[in-house]
Design a protein around this motif. Structure first.
Motif, PDB file in Angstrom:
ATOM      1  N   GLY A  69      37.465  -3.989  21.293  1.00 32.63           N
ATOM      2  CA  GLY A  69      36.847  -4.217  19.967  1.00 32.63           C
ATOM      3  C   GLY A  69      35.026  -3.793  19.822  1.00 32.63           C
ATOM      4  O   GLY A  69      34.615  -4.376  20.924  1.00 32.63           O
ATOM      5  N   VAL A  70      34.727  -2.818  19.522  1.00 30.20           N
ATOM      6  CA  VAL A  70      33.197  -2.162  18.921  1.00 30.20           C
ATOM      7  C   VAL A  70      32.885  -2.137  17.391  1.00 30.20           C
ATOM      8  O   VAL A  70      33.317  -1.455  16.820  1.00 30.20           O
ATOM      9  N   GLY A  71      31.669  -3.485  17.813  1.00 31.11           N
ATOM     10  CA  GLY A  71      31.353  -3.570  15.909  1.00 31.11           C
ATOM     11  C   GLY A  71      30.052  -4.007  16.042  1.00 31.11           C
ATOM     12  O   GLY A  71      28.996  -4.311  16.804  1.00 31.11           O
ATOM     13  N   PHE A  72      29.803  -4.113  14.782  1.00 38.28           N
ATOM     14  CA  PHE A  72      28.968  -4.718  13.904  1.00 38.28           C
ATOM     15  C   PHE A  72      28.396  -5.832  12.963  1.00 38.28           C
ATOM     16  O   PHE A  72      29.543  -5.917  12.370  1.00 38.28           O
ATOM     17  N   LYS A  90      18.007 -12.536   7.394  1.00 33.56           N
ATOM     18  CA  LYS A  90      18.754 -11.955   7.880  1.00 33.56           C
ATOM     19  C   LYS A  90      18.897 -11.837   9.607  1.00 33.56           C
ATOM     20  O   LYS A  90      18.195 -12.400  10.232  1.00 33.56           O
ATOM     21  N   THR A  91      20.687 -11.553  10.043  1.00 32.38           N
ATOM     22  CA  THR A  91      20.980 -11.291  11.222  1.00 32.38           C
ATOM     23  C   THR A  91      21.428 -10.538  11.467  1.00 32.38           C
ATOM     24  O   THR A  91      22.371  -9.724  10.437  1.00 32.38           O
ATOM     25  N   GLN A  92      21.158  -9.882  12.111  1.00 33.45           N
ATOM     26  CA  GLN A  92      22.147  -8.937  13.045  1.00 33.45           C
ATOM     27  C   GLN A  92      22.407  -8.319  14.345  1.00 33.45           C
ATOM     28  O   GLN A  92      21.976  -9.001  14.873  1.00 33.45           O
ATOM     29  N   GLU A  93      23.823  -7.772  14.313  1.00 35.97           N
ATOM     30  CA  GLU A  93      24.466  -8.203  16.252  1.00 35.97           C
ATOM     31  C   GLU A  93      25.333  -7.114  16.156  1.00 35.97           C
ATOM     32  O   GLU A  93      26.159  -6.588  15.479  1.00 35.97           O
ATOM     33  N   PRO A 119      34.899 -11.926  23.452  1.00 29.81           N
ATOM     34  CA  PRO A 119      34.272 -12.009  22.297  1.00 29.81           C
ATOM     35  C   PRO A 119      32.865 -12.264  22.925  1.00 29.81           C
ATOM     36  O   PRO A 119      32.247 -13.095  23.221  1.00 29.81           O
ATOM     37  N   MET A 120      31.641 -11.133  22.408  1.00 27.32           N
ATOM     38  CA  MET A 120      30.252 -11.057  23.214  1.00 27.32           C
ATOM     39  C   MET A 120      29.742 -10.610  22.184  1.00 27.32           C
ATOM     40  O   MET A 120      29.896  -9.686  21.334  1.00 27.32           O
ATOM     41  N   ALA A 121      28.467 -11.028  21.679  1.00 33.51           N
ATOM     42  CA  ALA A 121      27.729 -10.723  20.246  1.00 33.51           C
ATOM     43  C   ALA A 121      25.870 -10.776  20.848  1.00 33.51           C
ATOM     44  O   ALA A 121      25.335 -11.750  21.633  1.00 33.51           O
ATOM     45  N   PHE A 122      25.431  -9.813  20.445  1.00 33.68           N
ATOM     46  CA  PHE A 122      24.184  -9.782  20.685  1.00 33.68           C
ATOM     47  C   PHE A 122      22.587  -9.106  19.236  1.00 33.68           C
ATOM     48  O   PHE A 122      23.761  -7.852  18.767  1.00 33.68           O
TER      49      PHE A 122
END
Length: 207
Positions: A69-72, A90-93, A119-122
């Protein structure tokens, strides 16, 4: 003899229907979308969370698929005070979640499955005092491993409705400032157990 032949044909048809969704060479398309808006008592604006992670998988053998999965992800939290009523964070990843999934058939319409995902989030964290001009204060990396059980209901051979719960999971979250200096210790968490009263519901398309 004719009845026996018809019965064998019917059984074969059911077996094919069960296999058709998850046989070798098929693709599965799905993902998840989440939106949440909550207004705290006394806050001028609502806190919002939005995540979208479409996914695609490929069956490398019957009932066994690998994919990603690839997303925002986006989150905004109001942190206003009397002096600074428009203050907010505000957080964006960016999210990547490779997975492997195995299905076990029950009958022509239901299958159990187990999914192992990484799952990985940057992302980054930003703050504002006036509600308009945001400044980045830190960035983070979150890496996890999750093993989730569930079952799928197939109204047709190209469409499935899924119910899953969190089984075993591990997460490691690391935060750094704008200069790359680590802030505090890594936040590590491990959980085991499933809340069957709060399942995740999703859909998959099988092509």
């Amino acid at each position: 003899m004719k009845k026996l032949l018809l019965s064998l044909i019917a059984v074969s048809a059911l077996a094919f229907t069960t296999q058709a969704q998850t046989e070798k060479g098929k693709f599965m398309l799905g993902g998840n979308v989440e939106f949440k808006s909550i207004k705290e008592n006394g806050a001028s604006k609502s806190n919002t969370n939005f995540n979208i992670v479409p996914s695609v998988g490929y069956f490398i053998s019957d009932n066994f698929a690998i994919g990603t999965g690839v997303g925002f992800g986006f989150a905004k939290t109001q942190a206003g005070t009397t002096a600074l009523p428009n203050a907010a964070t505000k957080t964006q990843e960016f999210v990547v979640a490779p997975f492997a999934r195995y299905y076990k058939g029950i009958n022509e319409s239901f299958k159990f499955f187990g999914q192992l995902s990484v799952p990985m989030a940057f992302g980054n964290n930003k703050v504002t005092a006036d509600g308009d001009n945001y400044a980045k204060i830190s960035k983070y990396n979150n890496v996890g491993v999750a093993l989730s059980p569930g079952f799928a209901f197939f109204p047709s051979k190209k469409f499935g409705i899924e119910f899953s719960v969190q089984g075993i999971s591990y997460n490691n979250n690391s935060i750094k400032d704008n200069n790359g200096t680590k802030i505090g210790d890594s936040d590590k968490s491990f959980s085991i157990g499933a809340n069957f009263f709060a399942p995740k519901i999703g859909v998959q398309f099988y092509l």
